[in-house]
Design a protein around this motif. Structure first.
Motif, short mmCIF file in Angstrom:
data_model
loop_
_atom_site.label_atom_id
_atom_site.label_comp_id
_atom_site.label_asym_id
_atom_site.label_seq_id
_atom_site.Cartn_x
_atom_site.Cartn_y
_atom_site.Cartn_z
N LEU A 182 0.87 -1.18 0.00
CA LEU A 182 0.00 0.00 0.00
C LEU A 182 0.90 1.23 0.00
O LEU A 182 1.24 1.79 1.04
CB LEU A 182 -0.93 -0.02 1.22
N ARG A 183 1.33 1.62 -1.17
CA ARG A 183 2.35 2.67 -1.31
C ARG A 183 1.90 4.02 -0.74
O ARG A 183 2.68 4.72 -0.11
CB ARG A 183 2.75 2.80 -2.77
N ASN A 184 0.65 4.38 -0.95
CA ASN A 184 0.17 5.66 -0.42
C ASN A 184 0.17 5.65 1.10
O ASN A 184 0.56 6.65 1.74
CB ASN A 184 -1.23 6.00 -0.93
N LEU A 185 -0.25 4.55 1.69
CA LEU A 185 -0.26 4.45 3.15
C LEU A 185 1.17 4.42 3.70
O LEU A 185 1.45 5.02 4.73
CB LEU A 185 -1.03 3.21 3.60
N THR A 186 2.07 3.75 3.00
CA THR A 186 3.48 3.75 3.41
C THR A 186 4.03 5.17 3.40
O THR A 186 4.71 5.59 4.33
CB THR A 186 4.31 2.85 2.47
N HIS A 187 3.71 5.91 2.36
CA HIS A 187 4.16 7.31 2.25
C HIS A 187 3.58 8.15 3.39
O HIS A 187 4.30 8.95 4.02
CB HIS A 187 3.75 7.88 0.89
N LEU A 188 2.31 7.98 3.69
CA LEU A 188 1.67 8.74 4.77
C LEU A 188 2.27 8.41 6.13
O LEU A 188 2.48 9.30 6.96
CB LEU A 188 0.17 8.49 4.78
N THR A 189 2.56 7.12 6.37
CA THR A 189 3.14 6.76 7.67
C THR A 189 4.56 7.28 7.78
O THR A 189 4.99 7.67 8.87
CB THR A 189 3.09 5.23 7.91
N ASN A 190 5.32 7.33 6.67
CA ASN A 190 6.65 7.94 6.69
C ASN A 190 6.56 9.41 7.07
O ASN A 190 7.36 9.90 7.87
CB ASN A 190 7.34 7.80 5.33
N MET A 191 5.59 10.11 6.49
CA MET A 191 5.41 11.52 6.82
C MET A 191 5.01 11.69 8.29
O MET A 191 5.48 12.60 8.97
CB MET A 191 4.37 12.16 5.90
N ALA A 192 4.13 10.81 8.77
CA ALA A 192 3.70 10.88 10.16
C ALA A 192 4.87 10.61 11.11
O ALA A 192 5.01 11.28 12.14
CB ALA A 192 2.56 9.90 10.42
N LEU A 193 5.72 9.64 10.77
CA LEU A 193 6.90 9.36 11.59
C LEU A 193 7.82 10.56 11.65
O LEU A 193 8.34 10.91 12.72
CB LEU A 193 7.65 8.14 11.05
N LEU A 194 8.02 11.19 10.54
CA LEU A 194 8.87 12.39 10.50
C LEU A 194 8.27 13.50 11.36
O LEU A 194 8.98 14.17 12.11
CB LEU A 194 9.05 12.86 9.06
N GLN A 195 6.96 13.67 11.30
CA GLN A 195 6.31 14.70 12.11
C GLN A 195 6.43 14.39 13.60
O GLN A 195 6.63 15.29 14.42
CB GLN A 195 4.84 14.84 11.72
N VAL A 196 6.33 13.12 13.97
CA VAL A 196 6.49 12.74 15.38
C VAL A 196 7.89 13.11 15.86
O VAL A 196 8.06 13.67 16.94
CB VAL A 196 6.22 11.22 15.58
#
Length: 88
Positions: free
Chosen positions: A32-46
């Motif tokens: 799920l490439r879009n979800l992977t991208h979103l979780t990467n962004m969320a990790l960076l924000q954390v």
């Protein structure tokens, strides 16, 4: 009335980091490439919030290195509360 902003503790950020990391791993497994991208962004924000970094002002911060160090901290904290269940 002023809105009160509650700062999270290190253990709260570590918990969120672990949950997002697990979600990212599952998204990668399911391709799920879009979800992977979103979780990467969320990790960076954390990580940014965890360290109180303002990316607009602190341009020289090595976020990749910081992400790695926070991952180590989050996973170290998890090992203290980890219970392994043997599946048959």
């Amino acid at each position: 009335m002023f809105e009160q902003h509650n700062e999270g503790t290190g253990s709260e950020y570590a918990r969120i980091f672990r949950l997002l990391s697990a979600a990212k791993d599952e998204a990668e497994k399911l391709q799920l490439r879009n979800l992977t991208h979103l979780t990467n962004m969320a990790l960076l924000q954390v990580v940014i919030d965890w360290d109180g970094i303002d990316p607009d002002r602190e341009l020289d911060v090595n976020l990749e290195k910081l992400l790695g160090s926070k991952a180590k901290i989050a996973m170290k904290d998890a090992s203290e509360n980890l219970i392994l269940i043997d599946r048959h």
